[in-house]
Scaffold this motif. Structure first.
Motif, PDB file in Angstrom:
ATOM      1  N   SER A  86      39.650 -26.889  10.178  1.00  0.00           N
ATOM      2  CA  SER A  86      39.542 -25.967   9.045  1.00  0.00           C
ATOM      3  C   SER A  86      38.718 -26.590   7.930  1.00  0.00           C
ATOM      4  O   SER A  86      38.402 -27.792   7.973  1.00  0.00           O
ATOM      5  CB  SER A  86      40.950 -25.673   8.491  1.00  0.00           C
ATOM      6  N   GLY A  87      38.437 -25.772   6.910  1.00  0.00           N
ATOM      7  CA  GLY A  87      37.722 -26.267   5.745  1.00  0.00           C
ATOM      8  C   GLY A  87      38.566 -27.266   4.964  1.00  0.00           C
ATOM      9  O   GLY A  87      38.072 -28.313   4.523  1.00  0.00           O
ATOM     10  N   GLU A  96      30.146 -26.810   1.705  1.00  0.00           N
ATOM     11  CA  GLU A  96      29.419 -25.619   2.157  1.00  0.00           C
ATOM     12  C   GLU A  96      30.286 -24.806   3.128  1.00  0.00           C
ATOM     13  O   GLU A  96      29.784 -24.151   4.037  1.00  0.00           O
ATOM     14  CB  GLU A  96      28.072 -26.008   2.769  1.00  0.00           C
ATOM     15  N   VAL A  97      31.604 -24.886   2.930  1.00  0.00           N
ATOM     16  CA  VAL A  97      32.539 -24.134   3.773  1.00  0.00           C
ATOM     17  C   VAL A  97      32.232 -22.637   3.669  1.00  0.00           C
ATOM     18  O   VAL A  97      32.215 -21.921   4.665  1.00  0.00           O
ATOM     19  CB  VAL A  97      33.996 -24.443   3.362  1.00  0.00           C
ATOM     20  N   GLN A  98      31.944 -22.181   2.457  1.00  0.00           N
ATOM     21  CA  GLN A  98      31.686 -20.753   2.262  1.00  0.00           C
ATOM     22  C   GLN A  98      30.176 -20.450   2.255  1.00  0.00           C
ATOM     23  O   GLN A  98      29.754 -19.392   2.707  1.00  0.00           O
ATOM     24  CB  GLN A  98      32.322 -20.301   0.938  1.00  0.00           C
ATOM     25  N   THR A  99      29.375 -21.383   1.758  1.00  0.00           N
ATOM     26  CA  THR A  99      27.938 -21.112   1.590  1.00  0.00           C
ATOM     27  C   THR A  99      27.111 -21.402   2.829  1.00  0.00           C
ATOM     28  O   THR A  99      25.973 -20.936   2.925  1.00  0.00           O
ATOM     29  CB  THR A  99      27.374 -21.986   0.438  1.00  0.00           C
ATOM     30  N   GLY A 100      27.651 -22.176   3.766  1.00  0.00           N
ATOM     31  CA  GLY A 100      26.874 -22.622   4.919  1.00  0.00           C
ATOM     32  C   GLY A 100      26.673 -21.541   5.969  1.00  0.00           C
ATOM     33  O   GLY A 100      27.115 -20.405   5.835  1.00  0.00           O
ATOM     34  N   PHE A 101      25.942 -21.928   7.020  1.00  0.00           N
ATOM     35  CA  PHE A 101      25.677 -21.035   8.156  1.00  0.00           C
ATOM     36  C   PHE A 101      24.990 -19.736   7.732  1.00  0.00           C
ATOM     37  O   PHE A 101      25.312 -18.652   8.211  1.00  0.00           O
ATOM     38  CB  PHE A 101      26.949 -20.792   8.976  1.00  0.00           C
ATOM     39  N   GLY A 102      24.043 -19.892   6.795  1.00  0.00           N
ATOM     40  CA  GLY A 102      23.136 -18.785   6.481  1.00  0.00           C
ATOM     41  C   GLY A 102      23.546 -17.863   5.362  1.00  0.00           C
ATOM     42  O   GLY A 102      22.768 -17.015   4.929  1.00  0.00           O
ATOM     43  N   ARG A 103      24.755 -18.026   4.863  1.00  0.00           N
ATOM     44  CA  ARG A 103      25.313 -17.060   3.909  1.00  0.00           C
ATOM     45  C   ARG A 103      24.414 -16.809   2.680  1.00  0.00           C
ATOM     46  O   ARG A 103      24.285 -15.694   2.214  1.00  0.00           O
ATOM     47  CB  ARG A 103      26.721 -17.569   3.502  1.00  0.00           C
ATOM     48  N   ALA A 158      32.861 -25.076   7.608  1.00  0.00           N
ATOM     49  CA  ALA A 158      33.983 -24.419   8.319  1.00  0.00           C
ATOM     50  C   ALA A 158      33.668 -22.916   8.314  1.00  0.00           C
ATOM     51  O   ALA A 158      32.495 -22.546   8.392  1.00  0.00           O
ATOM     52  CB  ALA A 158      35.329 -24.717   7.667  1.00  0.00           C
ATOM     53  N   LYS A 159      34.673 -22.082   8.194  1.00  0.00           N
ATOM     54  CA  LYS A 159      34.493 -20.622   8.108  1.00  0.00           C
ATOM     55  C   LYS A 159      33.458 -20.066   9.092  1.00  0.00           C
ATOM     56  O   LYS A 159      33.703 -19.997  10.289  1.00  0.00           O
ATOM     57  CB  LYS A 159      34.150 -20.222   6.675  1.00  0.00           C
ATOM     58  N   GLY A 160      32.267 -19.692   8.613  1.00  0.00           N
ATOM     59  CA  GLY A 160      31.247 -19.058   9.444  1.00  0.00           C
ATOM     60  C   GLY A 160      30.807 -19.922  10.615  1.00  0.00           C
ATOM     61  O   GLY A 160      30.286 -19.426  11.611  1.00  0.00           O
ATOM     62  N   MET A 161      31.025 -21.219  10.484  1.00  0.00           N
ATOM     63  CA  MET A 161      30.629 -22.166  11.527  1.00  0.00           C
ATOM     64  C   MET A 161      31.197 -21.786  12.894  1.00  0.00           C
ATOM     65  O   MET A 161      30.525 -21.941  13.913  1.00  0.00           O
ATOM     66  CB  MET A 161      31.133 -23.556  11.118  1.00  0.00           C
ATOM     67  N   GLY A 162      32.417 -21.291  12.939  1.00  0.00           N
ATOM     68  CA  GLY A 162      33.095 -21.070  14.220  1.00  0.00           C
ATOM     69  C   GLY A 162      32.781 -19.747  14.896  1.00  0.00           C
ATOM     70  O   GLY A 162      33.293 -19.485  15.983  1.00  0.00           O
ATOM     71  N   GLY A 163      31.981 -18.906  14.258  1.00  0.00           N
ATOM     72  CA  GLY A 163      31.674 -17.604  14.856  1.00  0.00           C
ATOM     73  C   GLY A 163      32.922 -16.763  15.085  1.00  0.00           C
ATOM     74  O   GLY A 163      32.946 -15.878  15.941  1.00  0.00           O
ATOM     75  N   GLY A 164      33.990 -17.056  14.329  1.00  0.00           N
ATOM     76  CA  GLY A 164      35.243 -16.307  14.473  1.00  0.00           C
ATOM     77  C   GLY A 164      36.378 -17.160  15.023  1.00  0.00           C
ATOM     78  O   GLY A 164      37.527 -16.724  15.076  1.00  0.00           O
ATOM     79  N   MET A 165      36.065 -18.385  15.454  1.00  0.00           N
ATOM     80  CA  MET A 165      37.101 -19.315  15.930  1.00  0.00           C
ATOM     81  C   MET A 165      37.314 -20.401  14.874  1.00  0.00           C
ATOM     82  O   MET A 165      36.422 -20.682  14.086  1.00  0.00           O
ATOM     83  CB  MET A 165      36.665 -19.949  17.256  1.00  0.00           C
ATOM     84  N   PRO A 166      38.508 -21.035  14.858  1.00  0.00           N
ATOM     85  CA  PRO A 166      38.763 -22.058  13.832  1.00  0.00           C
ATOM     86  C   PRO A 166      38.102 -23.391  14.157  1.00  0.00           C
ATOM     87  O   PRO A 166      38.341 -23.964  15.214  1.00  0.00           O
ATOM     88  CB  PRO A 166      40.290 -22.201  13.852  1.00  0.00           C
TER      89      PRO A 166
END
Ligand code: PMP
Length: 402
Positions: free
Chosen positions: A117-118, A230-237, A257-265
């Motif tokens: 997790s984040g 970049e838990v919330q800002t990362g992965f293109g947001r 974290a968050k968007g990194m998993g594509g929906g998985m933790p």
């Protein structure tokens, strides 16, 4: 909110929200969610910046199925190599080869430690910074949210959120996000500064490039590490794979974290090998996890990363964010702040916001608020949202506003 008829859902589910929405969702696909009553909802929050590639992206699902057919948990303290983790770490490092104007004194990030997790990424980063610098003081921003466990909570910049849990970690200082004068509080006693480039739960706060560059320089001058959350800002947001790319600087430790998993933790803290090496026996090992970087989550994350790059979702998020801003013009909206598809629409009051959110949901558009900003509407749809869907969503918001 008319949830009394749904109250039975919470007979055995611990409820920590004052305003539980309690929609029962049956399935989700792309940018849509479907209630058990068949009602269709346009998702403008992505489970708080998680479903960046959309719900159940076919390539993410295929990668998960493939991994399930091979193995699930093994053990990763060095005993076994989980190949999806190895591939994911390489793919993450490849996104970090960017040449910034102001580099980290410790070089490029080439080491990834996976978490669940984040919050766990934050906790690991704090331990890493303490061990590497031999210092204990941390600096974070007022109204920042970095997680809910004791260490991460200590970094929170919202006093009401922490008060009843004191004593927390000592030696935490808060500074104002975006204020250059406060940077002088970073000294040779500081282990690390942790900051979100674009503040998330504070209601989407976008700092100037000058401020972020001064922050980077100050940290390097006094030997404090710069941890970018970049838990919330990362992965293109925000319109680039990592938000810091747009500021032409480089962190010492990076969190995802968050968007990194594509929906998985899944989450991660990342640094140069030079920094990360202090977690080896020194005299005792630095950090461990049983499930961090689970093979199924890693497979999902690798697919999400590839989809994000292949479909150029970060670049496309810029024009999509601008479209939201150009459409959401209304006397009851004071401003629309943000970068890429990380946006906040500020209303006149908490009551006005609450009413708008409720009525939008009635009309099939899901928006939300922020933890530490009670007058702004969260707009953070899946990055795959189309121009037409943005127009439809904004039309509903404007209709509700009257
Ligand atoms: N950092 C930031 C910036 C976040 O927004 C969040 C979650 N809202 C976290 C850390 C904690 O992540 P998690 O909920 O996955 O533990």
């Amino acid at each position: 909110m008319h949830i009394s008829h749904r109250q039975h859902f919470f007979d055995h589910i611990a409820q920590t929200s004052d305003y539980p929405l309690a929609l029962e969702i049956d399935r989700a696909e792309g940018v849509f969610m479907y209630g058990t009553d068949g009602k269709k909802y346009l998702d403008l929050i992505s489970g708080i910046g998680v479903s960046n590639v959309g719900h159940r992206h076919p390539e993410v699902l295929a990668a998960i199925h493939q991994q399930l057919d091979k193995h699930m948990h093994l053990l990763v303290y060095g005993e076994f190599v989980q190949s999806t983790q190895v591939q994911l770490a390489k793919a993450l490092v490849d996104t970090l080869s960017f040449e910034p104007e102001i580099a980290s004194p410790f070089g490029k990030i080439d080491n990834v430690y996976f978490t669940n997790s984040g919050t766990e990424a934050v906790e690991g980063a704090m331990k890493l910074a303490k061990r590497f610098t031999g210092r204990a003081e941390f600096i974070s921003c007022f109204n920042a949210y970095h997680g809910a466990t004791q260490g991460a909570l200590s970094l929170s910049g919202a006093e009401h959120f922490k008060r009843s849990f004191r004593p927390l970690l000592p030696e935490i200082k808060n500074i104002t996000h975006g204020n250059p004068e406060d940077l002088l509080q970073i000294t040779s006693k500081t282990a690390a500064v942790i900051i979100e480039i674009v503040g998330g739960e504070s209601g989407v706060r976008v700092p100037s490039a000058d401020y972020i560059k001064m922050l980077r320089k100050r940290c390097s001058e006094v030997g404090a590490l710069l941890i970018l959350d970049e838990v919330q800002t990362g992965f293109g947001r925000t319109g680039s794979f990592w938000a810091f790319e747009q500021y032409d600087i480089y962190p010492d430790i990076l969190l995802s974290a968050k968007g990194m998993g594509g929906g998985m933790p899944i989450g991660a803290f990342m640094s140069s090998q030079r920094i990360m090496s202090v977690f080896k026996n020194n005299p005792i090992l630095g950090h461990i996890t049983t499930f961090g970087g689970h093979p199924v989550s890693s497979a999902s994350a690798l697919a999400a990363l590839r989809v994000t790059l292949k479909e150029k979702l970060p670049e496309k998020a810029i024009a999509k964010g601008e479209l939201f801003k150009s459409l959401l013009v209304h006397p009851k909206i004071k401003e629309v702040r943000g970068k890429g598809l990380m946006l906040a629409a500020e209303m006149e009051s908490f009551d006005a916001l609450k009413q708008t959110i409720d009525q939008c949901i009635e009309k099939g558009v899901i928006t939300d608020w922020f933890l530490f900003c009670d007058n702004s509407m969260r707009l953070a749809p899946p990055l795959i949202i189309t121009e037409e869907q943005i127009r439809e969503g904004c039309a509903v918001i404007l209709e509700v506003l009257g």
